[in-house]
Design a protein around this motif. Structure first.
Motif, short mmCIF file in Angstrom:
data_model
loop_
_atom_site.label_atom_id
_atom_site.label_comp_id
_atom_site.label_asym_id
_atom_site.label_seq_id
_atom_site.Cartn_x
_atom_site.Cartn_y
_atom_site.Cartn_z
N HIS A 100 18.84 54.48 35.23
CA HIS A 100 17.57 55.19 35.34
C HIS A 100 17.28 56.18 34.07
N GLU A 101 18.39 55.88 32.97
CA GLU A 101 18.01 56.60 31.68
C GLU A 101 18.81 56.11 30.55
N ARG A 151 10.45 51.02 28.76
CA ARG A 151 9.38 52.21 28.57
C ARG A 151 10.14 53.33 29.28
N TYR A 152 9.91 54.53 28.25
CA TYR A 152 10.60 55.79 28.79
C TYR A 152 9.41 56.91 28.94
N SER A 153 9.66 57.38 30.02
CA SER A 153 8.54 58.33 30.38
C SER A 153 8.91 59.86 30.22
N ASP A 154 10.12 60.31 29.72
CA ASP A 154 10.73 61.60 29.58
C ASP A 154 11.75 61.74 28.49
N GLN A 203 14.28 59.15 30.13
CA GLN A 203 13.89 58.72 31.41
C GLN A 203 13.42 57.62 31.36
N LYS A 204 13.70 56.45 32.03
CA LYS A 204 13.08 55.15 32.12
C LYS A 204 11.93 55.30 32.98
N ALA A 205 10.88 54.74 32.59
CA ALA A 205 9.60 54.65 33.32
C ALA A 205 9.82 53.51 34.34
N SER A 206 9.09 53.98 35.64
CA SER A 206 9.38 52.98 36.90
C SER A 206 8.45 51.84 36.62
#
Length: 120
Positions: free
Chosen positions: A36-37, A99-102, A117-120
């Motif tokens: 997840h990260e 891709r990373y969301s955070d 944080q990995k993007a879904s």
């Protein structure tokens, strides 16, 4: 063991090189990935997470920068040994594809911990 310690010491003091417009040193880094990260641990004792910058560039690199300075109380102290680098630091790291969301920053046990944080 001694050779490994000397190599780590050389890595710690490696200058940032051509990517820096000003002289900078490069802190040692560990990069770990879970489902997840992505965790980036940067050895920066005495550096507050809020004083360090972490930016993901368009080419998929994480750029970490800031300045490590002596605490004000120690500026008039007699120095017997000073091995930890001071001044501007800069590190540019390729990230695992994705891709990373955070992006979060924290300081844990003398390390700056950057959590992507990995993007879904």
């Amino acid at each position: 063991m001694i050779a490994r310690a000397e190599r780590m010491h050389r890595e710690f003091f490696r200058p940032a090189g051509a990517m820096a417009s000003q002289p900078a040193w490069q802190p040692p880094v560990d990069i770990l990935e879970t489902d997840h990260e992505v965790l980036v641990l940067v050895a920066l004792p005495g550096v507050d997470a809020e004083q360090a910058e972490a930016v993901i560039e368009d080419d998929g690199h994480l750029v970490i920068g800031g300045t490590r300075i002596l605490p004000p109380a120690l500026r008039t102290a007699t120095i017997h040994r000073l091995e930890l680098p001071q001044g501007r630091f800069l590190r540019r790291l390729p990230l695992p594809p994705g891709r990373y969301s955070d992006v979060r920053r924290a300081t844990v046990d003398g390390c700056l911990v950057i959590t992507l944080q990995k993007a879904s």
